[in-house]
Design an enzyme around this catalytic site. Structure first.
Site, short mmCIF file in Angstrom:
data_model
loop_
_atom_site.label_atom_id
_atom_site.label_comp_id
_atom_site.label_asym_id
_atom_site.label_seq_id
_atom_site.Cartn_x
_atom_site.Cartn_y
_atom_site.Cartn_z
N ARG A 7 0.86 -1.19 0.00
CA ARG A 7 0.00 0.00 0.00
C ARG A 7 0.89 1.24 0.00
NH1 ARG A 7 -5.32 0.83 3.54
NH2 ARG A 7 -5.74 -0.98 2.24
N LYS A 22 2.18 -7.44 5.15
CA LYS A 22 1.77 -6.29 4.35
C LYS A 22 2.92 -5.31 4.28
CE LYS A 22 -2.39 -4.97 2.58
NZ LYS A 22 -3.52 -5.78 2.17
N PRO A 80 -0.38 -6.32 -5.32
CA PRO A 80 -0.94 -4.97 -5.39
C PRO A 80 -1.87 -4.66 -4.23
CG PRO A 80 -1.43 -6.27 -7.38
CD PRO A 80 -0.93 -7.21 -6.34
N SER A 101 -6.58 -8.50 -9.40
CA SER A 101 -7.47 -9.39 -8.66
C SER A 101 -8.81 -8.73 -8.36
CB SER A 101 -6.80 -9.79 -7.34
OG SER A 101 -6.42 -8.62 -6.63
N THR A 145 -12.24 -10.11 -6.42
CA THR A 145 -12.59 -9.58 -5.10
C THR A 145 -14.05 -9.12 -5.10
OG1 THR A 145 -10.31 -8.86 -4.77
CG2 THR A 145 -11.96 -7.88 -3.32
N ALA A 193 -13.34 -3.15 1.70
CA ALA A 193 -12.23 -2.46 2.37
C ALA A 193 -11.64 -3.35 3.47
CB ALA A 193 -12.70 -1.14 2.96
P1 NAD Z 1 -9.45 1.71 -5.80
O1 NAD Z 1 -8.38 2.68 -5.45
O2 NAD Z 1 -9.55 1.23 -7.20
O3 NAD Z 1 -10.88 2.30 -5.38
C1 NAD Z 1 -11.11 3.05 -4.24
C2 NAD Z 1 -12.20 4.07 -4.61
O4 NAD Z 1 -12.60 4.74 -3.42
C3 NAD Z 1 -11.72 5.14 -5.60
O5 NAD Z 1 -12.65 5.27 -6.65
C4 NAD Z 1 -11.64 6.40 -4.74
O6 NAD Z 1 -11.88 7.59 -5.48
C5 NAD Z 1 -12.75 6.12 -3.73
N1 NAD Z 1 -12.65 6.89 -2.49
C6 NAD Z 1 -11.55 7.26 -1.79
N2 NAD Z 1 -11.89 7.96 -0.69
C7 NAD Z 1 -13.26 8.01 -0.69
C8 NAD Z 1 -14.21 8.58 0.19
N3 NAD Z 1 -13.84 9.25 1.29
N4 NAD Z 1 -15.52 8.43 -0.11
C9 NAD Z 1 -15.90 7.77 -1.22
N5 NAD Z 1 -15.05 7.22 -2.10
C10 NAD Z 1 -13.74 7.34 -1.83
O7 NAD Z 1 -9.26 0.47 -4.80
P2 NAD Z 1 -9.87 -1.01 -4.93
O8 NAD Z 1 -8.85 -1.91 -5.53
O9 NAD Z 1 -11.23 -0.92 -5.53
O10 NAD Z 1 -9.98 -1.43 -3.39
C11 NAD Z 1 -11.00 -0.90 -2.56
C12 NAD Z 1 -10.80 -1.39 -1.14
O11 NAD Z 1 -10.85 -2.81 -1.11
C13 NAD Z 1 -9.46 -0.99 -0.52
O12 NAD Z 1 -9.65 -0.69 0.83
C14 NAD Z 1 -8.63 -2.25 -0.66
O13 NAD Z 1 -7.63 -2.39 0.35
C15 NAD Z 1 -9.68 -3.33 -0.51
N6 NAD Z 1 -9.32 -4.61 -1.15
C16 NAD Z 1 -9.06 -4.64 -2.48
C17 NAD Z 1 -8.71 -5.84 -3.07
C18 NAD Z 1 -8.44 -5.93 -4.56
O14 NAD Z 1 -8.37 -7.05 -5.08
N7 NAD Z 1 -8.31 -4.84 -5.28
C19 NAD Z 1 -8.64 -7.02 -2.30
C20 NAD Z 1 -8.93 -6.95 -0.94
C21 NAD Z 1 -9.27 -5.72 -0.38
C1 PPY Z 2 -5.38 -8.21 0.13
O1 PPY Z 2 -6.16 -9.14 -0.16
O2 PPY Z 2 -5.67 -7.34 0.97
C2 PPY Z 2 -4.05 -8.15 -0.51
O3 PPY Z 2 -3.17 -7.51 0.02
C3 PPY Z 2 -3.86 -8.81 -1.82
C4 PPY Z 2 -2.89 -9.95 -1.76
C5 PPY Z 2 -3.38 -11.21 -1.53
C6 PPY Z 2 -2.49 -12.27 -1.54
C7 PPY Z 2 -1.15 -12.06 -1.73
C8 PPY Z 2 -0.67 -10.79 -1.96
C9 PPY Z 2 -1.55 -9.72 -1.98
#
Ligand code: NAD
Ligand code: PPY
Length: 347
Positions: A31, A67, A106, A138, A142, A250
């Site tokens: 992150r 992490k 990522p 991913s 997710t 999240a």
């Molecule tokens: P991303 O950056 O693509 O999307 C986040 C979105 O939230 C953006 O559109 C941003 O503009 C918006 N945002 C930020 N602050 C805000 C607020 N105060 N109010 C409303 N919207 C706001 O991220 P993502 O990959 O979609 O991940 C979203 C969440 O899910 C993160 O917390 C991440 O850690 C978690 N997560 C993601 C994955 C994955 O596979 N991408 C896996 C597990 C957990």
């Molecule tokens: C998450 O799921 O929050 C991650 O950080 C993604 C991930 C999952 C497994 C290996 C590395 C990263």
């Protein structure tokens, strides 16, 4: 174990937190963010790493939890490409020194292209681009897992199917956007919030109702889906949240321990995030360690609903918060796997 480093040239500070290697090498994304202080970055890395331990364990994946946090000297958009490249290279050096005890991937503000850059210096990287032989993003998987969790939560809460329910999605990024498409196709009425105008334009074009980012916690809905940042529900917000259930992507949705108990007392069914958002881990670990094809990844991701139902059953039987129940299940799975000697080394 925690590894830290500061780079004077860019002003970036680095944290790699290994929470547990009991089930396999610690894994979890990188992150990048601008933190108020280095202490905040350290705290965030610690909480995110322990959530990864729980996620891997509850999902029966052969990895531990870790992490990385890169505390940036400015907002990510204000970092120039050469500085970003140096930051990634230094981070990759730090990862490489851990000799495979920690694998990254990522997370917020890093993507597959960044994983390709890390991979120029270290092998211990999940989620490189498809062109470089990685599993790629991913996010869709997710979103699929959160969608399955949402359906199971609605059923358990007595709300029936998603058809006709009001779902409020906070954050329409890579995961929230995919979730919006899936929930809308299942008949949910969507209220959405984001801080990015392009994403809001997409939402309006898709027929969703946009609300202000500052209206999210006060807007009535059946299901609240936090898909932006963690720590969104603390004791105070839990006490007045106008929703029947919380299911989001999240990491670390709950800001403190008492929030879970307050939600339970108020009859708001909380689906623990480290169970619901494991679709990304199934995608990365499934494709890159376990040799799964896409179909198998989807099969495991859909079964998030079964794990969640198990969590709800424990919570009901033991009259405890769902978050506590999920931690209990994760700990049980760690003990069972360790006793069976089940850890599998990555590629
Ligand atoms: P991303 O950056 O693509 O999307 C986040 C979105 O939230 C953006 O559109 C941003 O503009 C918006 N945002 C930020 N602050 C805000 C607020 N105060 N109010 C409303 N919207 C706001 O991220 P993502 O990959 O979609 O991940 C979203 C969440 O899910 C993160 O917390 C991440 O850690 C978690 N997560 C993601 C994955 C994955 O596979 N991408 C896996 C597990 C957990
Ligand atoms: C998450 O799921 O929050 C991650 O950080 C993604 C991930 C999952 C497994 C290996 C590395 C990263």
């Amino acid at each position: 174990m925690t590894v830290t480093r500061h780079d004077r040239e860019t002003g970036a500070s680095f944290v790699i937190r290994l929470d547990s290697t009991r089930l396999g090498p610690a894994a979890g994304g990188t992150r990048a963010a601008h933190y108020p202080s280095f202490a905040d970055a350290l705290t965030d890395a610690g909480k995110l790493a322990s959530a990864m331990t729980l996620k891997m364990a509850v999902s029966n994946l052969p990895m531990g939890g870790g992490k990385s946090v890169i505390a940036l000297p400015a907002q990510r958009n204000d970092i120039d490409p050469a500085t970003w490249n140096r930051i990634l290279t230094l981070h990759a050096e730090n990862i490489d020194k851990l000799r495979g005890n920690y694998w990254t991937g990522p997370d917020v503000n890093t993507n597959s292209a960044d994983m390709d850059v890390l991979n120029e210096t270290t092998d211990y990287v999940f989620g490189r681009s498809l062109e470089r032989g990685g599993a790629g993003s991913s996010a869709y998987n997710t979103a699929l897992g959160v969608f399955e969790a949402m359906k199971a939560t609605a059923r358990h809460r007595g709300l029936g199917s998603l058809d006709g329910l009001t779902v409020l999605i906070q954050g329409l990024g890579a995961v929230g956007g995919g979730l919006a498409t899936l929930a809308s196709a299942a008949g949910a009425r969507l209220l959405v919030a984001d801080t990015d105008s392009d994403r809001l334009a997409w939402a309006r074009g898709s027929g969703h109702t946009v609300i202000g980012a500052d209206e999210v916690l006060g807007t009535a809905c059946d299901i609240f889906a936090p898909c932006a940042m963690g720590g969104i529900i603390d004791s105070a917000t839990a006490a007045r949240l106008p929703a029947s259930a919380v299911v989001g992507a999240a990491n670390n949705i709950l800001a403190d321990n008492t929030a879970a108990a307050i939600l339970r007392k108020r009859g708001i069914l909380y689906a623990p995030d480290f169970v619901t958002n494991a679709g990304g881990a199934f995608h990365l670990v499934g494709r890159e360690v376990l040799g799964w094809n896409e179909e198998t990844v989807v099969e495991h991701t859909r079964r998030i609903s079964d794990t969640l139902t198990e969590v709800f059953t424990i919570s009901d039987a033991e009259s405890t918060a769902t978050d506590t129940a999920a931690r209990l299940l994760a700990r049980r799975r760690i003990e069972t796997s360790v006793q069976a000697g089940a850890a599998t080394a990555p590629r």
